[in-house]
Scaffold this motif. Structure first.
Motif, PDB file in Angstrom:
ATOM      1  N   ILE A 340       0.847  -1.196   0.000  1.00 48.42           N
ATOM      2  CA  ILE A 340       0.000   0.000   0.000  1.00 48.42           C
ATOM      3  C   ILE A 340       0.883   1.248   0.000  1.00 48.42           C
ATOM      4  CG2 ILE A 340      -1.800   1.271   1.198  1.00 48.42           C
ATOM      5  CD1 ILE A 340      -2.678  -1.417   2.445  1.00 48.42           C
ATOM      6  N   THR A 341       0.894   1.951  -1.123  1.00 49.46           N
ATOM      7  CA  THR A 341       1.731   3.146  -1.256  1.00 49.46           C
ATOM      8  C   THR A 341       1.015   4.397  -0.777  1.00 49.46           C
ATOM      9  OG1 THR A 341       2.729   2.104  -3.215  1.00 49.46           O
ATOM     10  CG2 THR A 341       3.217   4.433  -2.834  1.00 49.46           C
ATOM     11  N   HIS A 342      -0.241   4.564  -1.188  1.00 49.36           N
ATOM     12  CA  HIS A 342      -1.005   5.742  -0.785  1.00 49.36           C
ATOM     13  C   HIS A 342      -2.436   5.346  -0.434  1.00 49.36           C
ATOM     14  CE1 HIS A 342       1.951   7.341  -3.811  1.00 49.36           C
ATOM     15  NE2 HIS A 342       2.187   8.180  -2.834  1.00 49.36           N
ATOM     16  N   ARG A 343      -3.062   6.177   0.368  1.00 53.52           N
ATOM     17  CA  ARG A 343      -4.503   6.096   0.618  1.00 53.52           C
ATOM     18  C   ARG A 343      -5.099   7.396   0.098  1.00 53.52           C
ATOM     19  NH1 ARG A 343      -5.749   1.941   4.264  1.00 53.52           N
ATOM     20  NH2 ARG A 343      -3.877   0.940   5.124  1.00 53.52           N
ATOM     21  N   MET A 344      -6.078   7.288  -0.790  1.00 56.74           N
ATOM     22  CA  MET A 344      -6.568   8.456  -1.506  1.00 56.74           C
ATOM     23  C   MET A 344      -8.082   8.449  -1.583  1.00 56.74           C
ATOM     24  SD  MET A 344      -3.817   8.029  -4.655  1.00 56.74           S
ATOM     25  CE  MET A 344      -4.131   9.601  -5.433  1.00 56.74           C
ATOM     26  N   SER A 345      -8.643   9.609  -1.878  1.00 52.93           N
ATOM     27  CA  SER A 345     -10.063   9.714  -2.149  1.00 52.93           C
ATOM     28  C   SER A 345     -10.358   9.107  -3.524  1.00 52.93           C
ATOM     29  CB  SER A 345     -10.488  11.187  -2.143  1.00 52.93           C
ATOM     30  OG  SER A 345     -11.762  11.342  -2.744  1.00 52.93           O
ATOM     31  N   PHE A 346     -11.535   8.512  -3.672  1.00 53.84           N
ATOM     32  CA  PHE A 346     -11.935   7.960  -4.965  1.00 53.84           C
ATOM     33  C   PHE A 346     -11.896   9.026  -6.053  1.00 53.84           C
ATOM     34  CE2 PHE A 346     -15.191   6.887  -8.144  1.00 53.84           C
ATOM     35  CZ  PHE A 346     -14.697   5.670  -8.578  1.00 53.84           C
ATOM     36  N   ASP A 347     -12.149  10.277  -5.674  1.00 54.18           N
ATOM     37  CA  ASP A 347     -12.125  11.363  -6.653  1.00 54.18           C
ATOM     38  C   ASP A 347     -10.741  11.565  -7.257  1.00 54.18           C
ATOM     39  OD1 ASP A 347     -14.794  11.778  -6.177  1.00 54.18           O
ATOM     40  OD2 ASP A 347     -14.503  13.504  -4.854  1.00 54.18           O
ATOM     41  N   GLU A 348      -9.708  11.007  -6.634  1.00 56.04           N
ATOM     42  CA  GLU A 348      -8.330  11.137  -7.126  1.00 56.04           C
ATOM     43  C   GLU A 348      -7.907   9.942  -7.965  1.00 56.04           C
ATOM     44  OE1 GLU A 348      -5.805  13.383  -3.815  1.00 56.04           O
ATOM     45  OE2 GLU A 348      -7.023  11.797  -2.900  1.00 56.04           O
ATOM     46  N   ILE A 349      -8.862   9.223  -8.512  1.00 52.29           N
ATOM     47  CA  ILE A 349      -8.559   7.976  -9.209  1.00 52.29           C
ATOM     48  C   ILE A 349      -7.651   8.175 -10.424  1.00 52.29           C
ATOM     49  CG2 ILE A 349     -10.674   8.046 -10.629  1.00 52.29           C
ATOM     50  CD1 ILE A 349     -10.763   4.952 -10.237  1.00 52.29           C
ATOM     51  N   ASN A 350      -7.811   9.267 -11.157  1.00 57.48           N
ATOM     52  CA  ASN A 350      -6.933   9.500 -12.305  1.00 57.48           C
ATOM     53  C   ASN A 350      -5.503   9.764 -11.859  1.00 57.48           C
ATOM     54  OD1 ASN A 350      -8.580   9.255 -14.737  1.00 57.48           O
ATOM     55  ND2 ASN A 350      -9.735  10.998 -13.920  1.00 57.48           N
ATOM     56  N   GLU A 351      -5.349  10.399 -10.703  1.00 59.33           N
ATOM     57  CA  GLU A 351      -4.009  10.595 -10.148  1.00 59.33           C
ATOM     58  C   GLU A 351      -3.405   9.251  -9.757  1.00 59.33           C
ATOM     59  OE1 GLU A 351      -1.858  12.697  -6.276  1.00 59.33           O
ATOM     60  OE2 GLU A 351      -3.827  13.401  -6.928  1.00 59.33           O
ATOM     61  N   ALA A 352      -4.226   8.355  -9.206  1.00 57.01           N
ATOM     62  CA  ALA A 352      -3.737   7.025  -8.844  1.00 57.01           C
ATOM     63  C   ALA A 352      -3.259   6.270 -10.074  1.00 57.01           C
ATOM     64  CB  ALA A 352      -4.835   6.239  -8.123  1.00 57.01           C
ATOM     65  N   ILE A 353      -3.977   6.420 -11.182  1.00 57.74           N
ATOM     66  CA  ILE A 353      -3.571   5.779 -12.437  1.00 57.74           C
ATOM     67  C   ILE A 353      -2.231   6.332 -12.908  1.00 57.74           C
ATOM     68  CG2 ILE A 353      -4.144   5.578 -14.895  1.00 57.74           C
ATOM     69  CD1 ILE A 353      -7.095   5.385 -14.048  1.00 57.74           C
ATOM     70  N   GLU A 354      -2.073   7.643 -12.838  1.00 62.48           N
ATOM     71  CA  GLU A 354      -0.815   8.272 -13.250  1.00 62.48           C
ATOM     72  C   GLU A 354       0.353   7.811 -12.384  1.00 62.48           C
ATOM     73  OE1 GLU A 354      -1.553  12.433 -13.066  1.00 62.48           O
ATOM     74  OE2 GLU A 354      -2.972  12.435 -14.749  1.00 62.48           O
TER      75      GLU A 354
END
Length: 369
Positions: A340-354
């Motif tokens: 687990i590298t980061h915990r993020m909001s679902f709204d940040e999904i495109n950032e997670a892809i990047e």
């Protein structure tokens, strides 16, 4: 039912977060409220447009945990309130594959591949137009609908946010070593591609007390994490002046007992086979190549005793097998925290892809807020 979802309207474009309509589950279907989801490279591969089976517009996502919200007629294996993992590998228990203990259940494979539910229709729509399902799971939606044979109950007490990772990549890497190759204590192995799959393979190799674990990648930054997971050696194949398979054969006095290829490059798959030992070497492919690419090798490699295998979800059957993997985690045999590298909001999904595409994340846990 209204639901927030990240929709892939067309290939090669960022996901769009919109409010969609989700129909109630029909007979032998389950509606699940997704609590945690993560991005897998398979999602990114399909979004890229290189996946010949990809259908658009669709809702991607297949690594997640959630809570059963509604059940359709005839559902008996789960009930409202149960914590579950959506399964892209369903298990009906009745087809020839399930009866043989294989995870290639054929009960709904045709419709799942077409992006629809078993009755041939979708449960998602946006502005009145249908949205396709993905891998039978579509976890990039706050509410999703699955076949009842496509959910596995989570043992009580398991942390939902962590075991979400067992829905695909981590289980594949662990299972390829333990189930498909059945690596024995004292073995030597090479792992190509140090992402989530490769690191999971390394973790299981260490657990099974492999003597030498050689991590191979083209990024020197992967050396530290590979060794933290249990690798004894690290090789940057871009810095070797000869074919990597030849280098490994010389390094290990004849080749490794096992190799695990966790990338989608066919040349690397070929190297994975050829770096194994004459007479008994075994190479397991986990990576998915683009389009219609094919692997090839000289027949001599096979005639002289090497074996080429593939691994899908680590040989684990979904409904009956995945809860056992979760129990292994709960008993301390598997460590999920390092993935687990980061915990993020679902709204940040495109950032997670990047972040995944840039190699800056193994897995990011996304939470609906």
């Amino acid at each position: 039912m209204k639901s927030k979802a990240a929709v892939a309207f067309e290939p090669g474009k960022p996901l769009e977060i919109v409010e969609i309509d989700v129909e109630d589950p029909k007979a032998h279907e389950v509606m699940v409220k997704i609590d945690y989801t993560s991005v897998c490279h398979t999602d990114i591969y399909t979004l890229s447009g290189n996946d010949p089976s990809g259908k658009f517009p669709c809702i991607l996502g297949h690594e997640a945990t959630g809570t059963v919200y509604k059940v359709g007629e005839g559902v008996t294996n789960v009930e409202v309130g149960d914590k579950v993992i959506p399964l892209w590998k369903p298990e009906c228990g009745e087809c020839e594959y399930c009866k043989k203990g294989l995870n290639f259940c054929s009960a709904i494979s045709d419709t799942q591949g077409e992006g629809v539910m078993p009755d041939g229709t979708t449960r998602f729509s946006y502005k009145g137009e249908p949205i396709y399902h993905f891998m039978g799971t579509s976890t990039f939606s706050e509410f999703t609908v699955l076949a009842d044979i496509s959910v596995a109950k989570i043992p009580e007490g398991a942390p939902e946010d962590k075991v979400a990772l067992l829905g695909c990549g981590v289980t594949t890497g662990l299972g390829a070593v333990k189930n498909d190759a059945q690596v024995e204590e004292g073995a030597t192995a090479a792992v190509f591609g140090i992402g989530t799959l490769g690191l999971a393979a390394i973790q299981m190799l260490k657990t099974l007390k492999a003597e030498r674990i050689i991590a191979v990648d083209i990024n020197d930054d992967k050396a530290k994490i590979a060794k933290a997971f249990g690798a004894t050696d690290f090789i940057n194949s871009d810095k070797i002046d000869e074919p990597i398979q030849n280098y490994i054969v010389d390094l290990t006095d004849g080749g490794v007992d096992y190799s695990f290829v966790c990338v989608g490059h066919t040349e690397t798959m070929n190297a994975g086979l050829e770096c194994t030992h004459k007479g008994w070497g075994q190479s397991v492919i986990m990576g998915v190549a683009s389009g219609q690419e094919k692997v090839s090798t000289r027949p001599f490699q096979m005639i002289t005793g090497r074996e080429w295998k593939g691994s899908s979800f680590g040989g684990v059957q979904g409904r009956s097998g995945l809860p056992k993997v979760i129990k292994d985690y709960m008993n301390g045999l598997i460590d999920l925290d390092p993935f687990i590298t980061h915990r993020m909001s679902f709204d940040e999904i495109n950032e997670a892809i990047e972040l995944q595409e840039a190699g800056k994340s193994l897995r990011d846990i996304l939470v609906f807020e």
